[in-house]
Design an enzyme around this catalytic site. Structure first.
Site, mmCIF file in Angstrom:
data_model
loop_
_atom_site.group_PDB
_atom_site.id
_atom_site.type_symbol
_atom_site.label_atom_id
_atom_site.label_comp_id
_atom_site.label_asym_id
_atom_site.label_seq_id
_atom_site.Cartn_x
_atom_site.Cartn_y
_atom_site.Cartn_z
ATOM 1 N N THR A 79 0.813 -1.223 0.000
ATOM 2 C CA THR A 79 0.000 0.000 0.000
ATOM 3 C C THR A 79 0.851 1.279 0.000
ATOM 4 O OG1 THR A 79 -0.164 -0.202 2.403
ATOM 5 C CG2 THR A 79 -2.024 -1.042 1.119
ATOM 6 N N GLY A 80 2.140 1.176 0.330
ATOM 7 C CA GLY A 80 3.009 2.359 0.367
ATOM 8 C C GLY A 80 3.437 2.787 -1.031
ATOM 9 N N CYS A 124 18.460 4.835 -3.515
ATOM 10 C CA CYS A 124 18.157 5.599 -4.737
ATOM 11 C C CYS A 124 19.186 6.696 -5.005
ATOM 12 C CB CYS A 124 16.773 6.227 -4.606
ATOM 13 S SG CYS A 124 16.561 7.170 -3.092
ATOM 14 N N GLY A 151 11.082 10.282 -2.759
ATOM 15 C CA GLY A 151 12.068 9.447 -2.058
ATOM 16 C C GLY A 151 11.669 9.239 -0.598
ATOM 17 N N LYS A 211 24.686 6.509 3.551
ATOM 18 C CA LYS A 211 24.353 5.549 2.484
ATOM 19 C C LYS A 211 25.011 5.976 1.176
ATOM 20 C CE LYS A 211 19.803 4.400 4.357
ATOM 21 N NZ LYS A 211 18.394 4.754 4.325
ATOM 22 N N ARG A 221 17.004 17.811 0.285
ATOM 23 C CA ARG A 221 15.649 17.571 -0.231
ATOM 24 C C ARG A 221 15.194 18.816 -0.985
ATOM 25 N NH1 ARG A 221 13.915 12.728 -0.585
ATOM 26 N NH2 ARG A 221 13.906 12.270 1.639
ATOM 27 N N HIS A 241 16.163 12.227 -8.720
ATOM 28 C CA HIS A 241 17.288 12.648 -7.880
ATOM 29 C C HIS A 241 18.418 13.114 -8.795
ATOM 30 C CE1 HIS A 241 15.187 11.198 -4.471
ATOM 31 N NE2 HIS A 241 15.979 10.234 -4.066
HETATM 32 N N1 LIG Z 1 16.037 7.642 1.215
HETATM 33 C C1 LIG Z 1 15.787 8.118 -0.099
HETATM 34 C C2 LIG Z 1 14.964 7.157 -0.873
HETATM 35 C C3 LIG Z 1 15.844 6.206 -1.522
HETATM 36 O O1 LIG Z 1 15.661 5.003 -1.592
HETATM 37 C C4 LIG Z 1 15.156 9.470 -0.090
HETATM 38 O O2 LIG Z 1 14.731 9.875 1.002
HETATM 39 O O3 LIG Z 1 15.107 10.117 -1.119
#
Ligand SMILES: N[C@@H](CC=O)C(=O)O
Length: 361
Positions: free
Chosen positions: A13-14, A158, A188, A213, A244, A251
């Site tokens: 569902t996500g 990602c 993301g 990461k 962000r 991205h």
């Molecule tokens: N953690 C990332 C998602 C990647 O898998 C993000 O927040 O953009």
């Protein structure tokens, strides 16, 4: 393939679960037969459990609408209905580790989008064009788990997809120091602008856990199998800032690189556009024909124009030029929920199927 393999989506569902369902709608090898989610959604039909939270631009596939959502914690029952599962469960790291292992122990291969097992030594973390040989570690993992068919394979974060494949294409020139800044889309974080209004016209200079990461996962991708475990590479060292930005999907990474054997710009572009791997050789269903494109225009790649290159499975690179401090700098762009999440996992599953790791039970 004579008969499609039966697929389950855990965490259906996500946002990533929804992306799996959208990508698998007309898949030639796989059919989604089971959707599983938290006990909160279990027992409801999928379209009702998702309600107005369907975040894809394509309509919900008819074939899943009426499936009854199973409880993801009822491992035996879910596993009995499928040949393998994609995992996008939303739990704590420890819970994800445990539940993915529990599925593997039912002899159900698990292809996961989660980060929980990315550093488990005998779990392969694969970008299929870059390090498919890491799947060989599965035989060691199966011994540890006591399985013959079950295992866990994961795809990386990602954020690294906009530069790690690029640096892989340049391996022969020995990149040894990298500075990257990523500009990451709100999807993301599983969000749209509707559910994250704070992001409209805003920038937030923090994404929890993302910089580690982004710096470390490429080294594991470039690592080697030793004594049944993947040992990460020592170079190139990467330092990263993750930001962000008010973008829905895509991205972008702005990257600086130093090389031991400094190439010409023409050599770098030639290696990029000719970089391919097993997915292209085997013509896997989700493989992009062109993995990396190079764009000559000064104002490309752009998110709105280029994020869907090769159905979101290709990487777009531009603005490659010499730098006064580093050797070169460039900008890379990838689709974070396609190549960077569900699409990357589907491509891993296709390669695992082609290599006989995933088959009908
Ligand atoms: N953690 C990332 C998602 C990647 O898998 C993000 O927040 O953009």
């Amino acid at each position: 393939m004579e008969k499609k393999l039966r697929v389950g989506v855990l965490g259906a569902t996500g946002m990533v679960g929804q992306r799996f369902i959208a990508l698998l709608e007309h898949h030639p090898w796989y059919e989604v037969v089971t959707v599983a989610a938290s006990p909160r959604s279990a027992g409801r039909i999928y379209e009702e459990a998702v309600g107005d939270r369907w975040k894809m631009t394509t309509p919900m596939p008819e074939a899943v609408k009426k499936l009854v959502v199973m409880n993801v914690n009822e491992v035996e029952a879910v596993a009995a209905s499928v040949d393998f599962v994609f995992s996008a469960v939303d739990m704590t790291k420890e819970e994800i580790k445990a539940i993915e292992e529990a599925y593997a122990k039912t002899e159900t291969p698990v292809v996961s989008n989660n980060s929980a097992h990315r550093w488990t030594p005998d779990v392969p973390m694969v970008i299929p064009e870059v390090n498919p040989e890491h799947f060989k570690v599965i035989e060691h993992q199966r011994k540890r788990l006591g399985t013959t068919k079950g295992f866990i394979a994961v795809k990386p974060n990602c954020s690294i997809q906009s530069y790690a494949p690029v640096l892989s294409a340049w391996k022969e020139f020995e990149p040894y120091e990298v500075v990257a800044t990523t500009y990451q889309a709100i999807s993301g974080a599983g969000k749209t602008f509707k559910d994250w209004p704070e992001m409209v016209e805003n920038i937030i200079p923090y994404i929890g856990g993302e910089e580690e990461k982004s710096e470390q996962e490429p080294l594991r991708i470039w690592g080697e199998i030793k004594d049944g475990e993947i040992v990460k590479a020592a170079e190139p060292v990467i330092t990263c800032q993750c930001i962000r930005v008010p973008v829905l999907n895509g991205h972008t990474a702005a990257v600086f690189v130093k090389f031991r054997k400094k190439p010409s710009k023409e050599e770098l572009i030639e290696r990029l556009v000719n970089f391919k791997g097993l997915p292209q050789e085997l013509k896997l269903p989700s493989a992009p024909g062109q993995f990396i494109q190079y764009m000559e225009e000064d104002n490309r790649p752009q998110v709105t124009l280029d994020v869907d290159f090769e159905n979101g499975m290709g990487i777009s690179v531009g603005r490659l030029r010499e730098d006064t401090v580093y050797d070169y700098k460039f900008v890379g762009l990838s689709h974070n929920t396609v190549r960077g999440a569900a699409g990357g996992a589907v491509l891993c599953a296709e390669l695992l199927t082609a290599q006989g790791y995933i088959e009908a039970k």
